[in-house]
Design a protein around this motif. Structure first.
Motif, PDB file in Angstrom:
ATOM      1  N   UNK A 123      -7.505 -23.932 -25.445  1.00 32.39           N
ATOM      2  CA  UNK A 123      -7.054 -25.307 -25.089  1.00 32.39           C
ATOM      3  C   UNK A 123      -7.368 -26.114 -26.365  1.00 32.39           C
ATOM      4  N   UNK A 124      -6.645 -27.283 -26.340  1.00 33.88           N
ATOM      5  CA  UNK A 124      -6.567 -28.239 -27.573  1.00 33.88           C
ATOM      6  C   UNK A 124      -8.027 -28.866 -28.042  1.00 33.88           C
ATOM      7  N   UNK A 125      -8.546 -28.931 -27.048  1.00 28.55           N
ATOM      8  CA  UNK A 125     -10.001 -29.583 -27.259  1.00 28.55           C
ATOM      9  C   UNK A 125     -10.850 -28.396 -27.991  1.00 28.55           C
ATOM     10  N   UNK A 126     -10.748 -27.241 -27.717  1.00 31.43           N
ATOM     11  CA  UNK A 126     -11.255 -26.125 -28.369  1.00 31.43           C
ATOM     12  C   UNK A 126     -10.939 -26.107 -30.032  1.00 31.43           C
ATOM     13  N   UNK A 127      -9.544 -25.886 -29.818  1.00 31.51           N
ATOM     14  CA  UNK A 127      -8.739 -25.676 -31.351  1.00 31.51           C
ATOM     15  C   UNK A 127      -9.309 -26.815 -32.236  1.00 31.51           C
ATOM     16  N   UNK A 128      -9.476 -27.860 -31.906  1.00 37.12           N
ATOM     17  CA  UNK A 128      -9.696 -29.169 -32.536  1.00 37.12           C
ATOM     18  C   UNK A 128     -11.229 -29.030 -32.985  1.00 37.12           C
ATOM     19  N   UNK A 129     -11.932 -28.654 -32.142  1.00 36.78           N
ATOM     20  CA  UNK A 129     -13.546 -28.312 -32.701  1.00 36.78           C
ATOM     21  C   UNK A 129     -13.482 -27.147 -33.588  1.00 36.78           C
ATOM     22  N   UNK A 130     -12.712 -26.302 -33.435  1.00 31.38           N
ATOM     23  CA  UNK A 130     -12.823 -25.241 -34.539  1.00 31.38           C
ATOM     24  C   UNK A 130     -12.170 -25.612 -35.883  1.00 31.38           C
ATOM     25  N   UNK A 131     -11.211 -26.496 -35.704  1.00 33.71           N
ATOM     26  CA  UNK A 131     -10.517 -26.711 -36.890  1.00 33.71           C
ATOM     27  C   UNK A 131     -11.490 -27.890 -37.624  1.00 33.71           C
ATOM     28  N   UNK A 132     -12.311 -28.616 -37.111  1.00 31.98           N
ATOM     29  CA  UNK A 132     -13.155 -29.527 -37.624  1.00 31.98           C
ATOM     30  C   UNK A 132     -14.425 -28.831 -38.204  1.00 31.98           C
ATOM     31  N   UNK A 133     -14.749 -27.808 -38.047  1.00 29.27           N
ATOM     32  CA  UNK A 133     -15.596 -26.865 -38.785  1.00 29.27           C
ATOM     33  C   UNK A 133     -15.029 -25.982 -39.701  1.00 29.27           C
ATOM     34  N   UNK A 134     -13.721 -26.168 -39.937  1.00 29.76           N
ATOM     35  CA  UNK A 134     -13.375 -25.222 -40.972  1.00 29.76           C
ATOM     36  C   UNK A 134     -12.314 -24.020 -40.825  1.00 29.76           C
ATOM     37  N   UNK A 135     -12.059 -23.991 -39.600  1.00 26.12           N
ATOM     38  CA  UNK A 135     -10.935 -23.032 -38.931  1.00 26.12           C
ATOM     39  C   UNK A 135      -9.649 -23.408 -39.634  1.00 26.12           C
ATOM     40  N   UNK A 136      -9.267 -22.887 -40.467  1.00 28.51           N
ATOM     41  CA  UNK A 136      -7.481 -23.419 -40.801  1.00 28.51           C
ATOM     42  C   UNK A 136      -6.615 -22.624 -39.961  1.00 28.51           C
ATOM     43  N   UNK A 137      -6.875 -21.452 -39.229  1.00 27.21           N
ATOM     44  CA  UNK A 137      -5.900 -20.893 -38.479  1.00 27.21           C
ATOM     45  C   UNK A 137      -5.833 -21.622 -37.422  1.00 27.21           C
ATOM     46  N   UNK A 138      -6.776 -22.322 -36.755  1.00 27.00           N
ATOM     47  CA  UNK A 138      -7.022 -23.222 -35.375  1.00 27.00           C
ATOM     48  C   UNK A 138      -6.250 -24.335 -36.031  1.00 27.00           C
ATOM     49  N   UNK A 139      -6.459 -24.917 -37.320  1.00 24.78           N
ATOM     50  CA  UNK A 139      -5.561 -25.989 -37.604  1.00 24.78           C
ATOM     51  C   UNK A 139      -4.202 -25.770 -37.651  1.00 24.78           C
ATOM     52  N   UNK A 140      -3.844 -24.785 -37.965  1.00 30.46           N
ATOM     53  CA  UNK A 140      -2.400 -24.304 -38.330  1.00 30.46           C
ATOM     54  C   UNK A 140      -1.821 -24.315 -36.955  1.00 30.46           C
ATOM     55  N   UNK A 141      -2.528 -24.021 -36.111  1.00 27.95           N
ATOM     56  CA  UNK A 141      -1.826 -23.609 -34.610  1.00 27.95           C
ATOM     57  C   UNK A 141      -1.727 -25.056 -33.949  1.00 27.95           C
ATOM     58  N   UNK A 142      -2.422 -25.972 -34.242  1.00 27.04           N
ATOM     59  CA  UNK A 142      -2.467 -27.388 -33.918  1.00 27.04           C
ATOM     60  C   UNK A 142      -1.110 -27.995 -34.667  1.00 27.04           C
ATOM     61  N   UNK A 143      -1.200 -27.713 -35.845  1.00 25.49           N
ATOM     62  CA  UNK A 143       0.074 -28.288 -36.687  1.00 25.49           C
ATOM     63  C   UNK A 143       1.499 -27.973 -35.976  1.00 25.49           C
ATOM     64  N   UNK A 144       1.472 -26.530 -35.749  1.00 22.63           N
ATOM     65  CA  UNK A 144       2.531 -25.857 -34.991  1.00 22.63           C
ATOM     66  C   UNK A 144       2.947 -26.626 -33.583  1.00 22.63           C
ATOM     67  N   UNK A 145       1.857 -27.013 -32.759  1.00 21.01           N
ATOM     68  CA  UNK A 145       2.098 -27.515 -31.741  1.00 21.01           C
ATOM     69  C   UNK A 145       2.652 -28.863 -31.560  1.00 21.01           C
ATOM     70  N   UNK A 146       2.187 -29.835 -32.816  1.00 21.87           N
ATOM     71  CA  UNK A 146       2.555 -31.026 -32.878  1.00 21.87           C
ATOM     72  C   UNK A 146       3.605 -31.312 -34.024  1.00 21.87           C
TER      73      UNK A 146
END
Length: 212
Positions: A12-35
């Motif tokens: 879910x989005x909350x988990x992706x944000x949590x991972x992105x905030x600790x440096x997971x660029x792949x999680x951040x990339x998925x968020x960027x794609x979604x938005x």
């Protein structure tokens, strides 16, 4: 698709944000794609036809990245609303920068139809009579943002340095030693590097699609 990406796409989005905030660029990339559709929708309201749509899109994506890094689940707000606000704010800042710094960015006089106070989500803005030659608006904009993080006297030092003054000339002009000048220049380089990293993240995630 790697196992990690596959797992990320099921989160879910909350988990992706949590991972992105600790440096997971792949999680951040998925968020960027979604938005990305949201970013394009907002950009469409503000960009001027004289400047590449992708330039404004990068600015919007930077606003989205900042929203990801700054979002707090306990803030009693939806991420989509927080992201919308950050994206819009970044784009408005970019347009305002272009208008206020035309002597640095543009070769011809520019004017805006509305003032800053008249910014609304549905406002249409344009800039008249600009040089059609491609310019590095984005890096100049982020240099400007970097300068805003300095003290007034530090900004004056950096502006003189950008204008081509030597350390000694700056020191003589401002009646300070060259060590102070060097410390300030090193400081702005570090701040600027952090801002540019946001762009590098975008370029890497989108495979150069939005390359500066």
């Amino acid at each position: 698709m790697s196992r990690h990406i596959y797992r990320l796409r099921g989160m879910n989005l909350d988990k992706l944000i949590e991972l992105a905030q600790i440096g997971d660029n792949q999680a951040l990339g998925i968020i960027l794609e979604k938005f990305e559709p949201m970013v394009k929708s907002i950009v469409g309201k503000y960009y001027g036809t004289w400047l590449e749509f992708e330039d404004f899109l990068q600015i919007g994506l930077v606003g989205l990245i900042q929203a990801v890094y700054n979002f707090r689940k306990d803030a009693n707000a939806k991420f989509s609303s927080f992201a919308y606000m950050n994206i819009s704010s970044e784009i408005k800042s970019f347009v305002t920068y272009l208008n206020r710094n035309k002597h640095k960015v543009l070769t011809e006089a520019v004017s805006m139809e509305n003032t800053d106070d008249e910014f609304t989500e549905n406002a249409d803005y344009y800039i008249e009579s600009v040089d059609t030659e491609k310019k590095d608006f984005l890096k100049e904009y982020f240099l400007s943002k970097s300068l805003e993080q300095l003290e007034c006297n530090e900004r004056e030092i950096v502006e003189l340095w950008i204008d081509g003054y030597s350390y000694q000339e700056i020191g003589d002009k401002m009646e300070i030693n060259t060590k102070k000048v060097d410390n300030t220049i090193q400081k702005i380089k570090k701040v600027f590097a952090r801002n540019i990293d946001e762009y590098n993240n975008i370029v890497e995630m989108f495979g150069g699609k939005y390359e500066i």
